[in-house]
Design a protein around this motif. Structure first.
Motif, PDB file in Angstrom:
ATOM      1  N   ALA A   1      69.429  40.912  54.589  1.00 45.95           N
ATOM      2  CA  ALA A   1      68.967  41.806  53.523  1.00 45.95           C
ATOM      3  C   ALA A   1      69.098  43.278  53.909  1.00 45.95           C
ATOM      4  N   GLU A   2      68.829  43.606  55.154  1.00 43.83           N
ATOM      5  CA  GLU A   2      68.855  44.984  55.643  1.00 43.83           C
ATOM      6  C   GLU A   2      70.079  45.155  56.538  1.00 43.83           C
ATOM      7  N   LEU A   3      71.197  45.470  55.949  1.00 44.46           N
ATOM      8  CA  LEU A   3      72.442  45.567  56.703  1.00 44.46           C
ATOM      9  C   LEU A   3      72.406  46.726  57.697  1.00 44.46           C
ATOM     10  N   VAL A   4      72.941  46.486  58.872  1.00 42.46           N
ATOM     11  CA  VAL A   4      73.029  47.509  59.915  1.00 42.46           C
ATOM     12  C   VAL A   4      74.441  48.090  59.851  1.00 42.46           C
ATOM     13  N   PRO A   5      74.580  49.412  59.680  1.00 43.93           N
ATOM     14  CA  PRO A   5      75.921  50.001  59.608  1.00 43.93           C
ATOM     15  C   PRO A   5      76.759  49.650  60.836  1.00 43.93           C
ATOM     16  N   GLY A   6      77.962  49.166  60.577  1.00 44.29           N
ATOM     17  CA  GLY A   6      78.881  48.855  61.660  1.00 44.29           C
ATOM     18  C   GLY A   6      78.734  47.467  62.252  1.00 44.29           C
ATOM     19  N   ILE A   7      77.750  46.700  61.773  1.00 40.15           N
ATOM     20  CA  ILE A   7      77.542  45.345  62.296  1.00 40.15           C
ATOM     21  C   ILE A   7      77.445  44.370  61.138  1.00 40.15           C
ATOM     22  N   LYS A   8      78.242  43.326  61.217  1.00 32.83           N
ATOM     23  CA  LYS A   8      78.210  42.276  60.201  1.00 32.83           C
ATOM     24  C   LYS A   8      77.917  40.963  60.916  1.00 32.83           C
ATOM     25  N   ALA A   9      76.836  40.306  60.559  1.00 33.92           N
ATOM     26  CA  ALA A   9      76.454  39.031  61.159  1.00 33.92           C
ATOM     27  C   ALA A   9      76.171  38.038  60.048  1.00 33.92           C
TER      28      ALA A   9
END
Length: 94
Positions: free
Chosen positions: A17-25
């Motif tokens: 839900a809370e995407l971290v910029p530069g990281i896709k999991a």
């Protein structure tokens, strides 16, 4: 995500839900203890424009046991005497 501790389920939902910029999991469709991870190289660094793929596995003992992380591709960066970035790509299978 049955079989996982409530804390891990909650943290996974938060991660999605809370995407971290530069990281896709993303959790694997067939195994919720297994994640596909892609990390983008940091801007204004030798890693800019690169993508780094990892596999992350949560053991049954998690969170009491650390997750296991495997690099799908290992990049080795070297800088020459003329300050040119040289990239050697080493394919690794774990």
């Amino acid at each position: 995500m049955a079989g996982l501790p409530h804390r891990i389920i909650k943290e996974t939902q938060h991660l999605l839900a809370e995407l971290v910029p530069g990281i896709k999991a993303e959790p694997d469709e067939s195994n919720t203890c297994y994640f596909h991870v892609v990390i983008a190289g940091t801007q204004d660094s030798p890693f800019e424009g690169g993508t780094f793929k990892l596999e992350l596995f949560l053991p049954e003992e998690c969170p009491m046991a650390a997750p296991k992380v495997f690099w799908l591709r290992v990049c080795q960066f070297c800088v020459s005497s003329q300050n040119q970035l040289l990239v050697s790509l080493i394919l690794s299978i774990f």
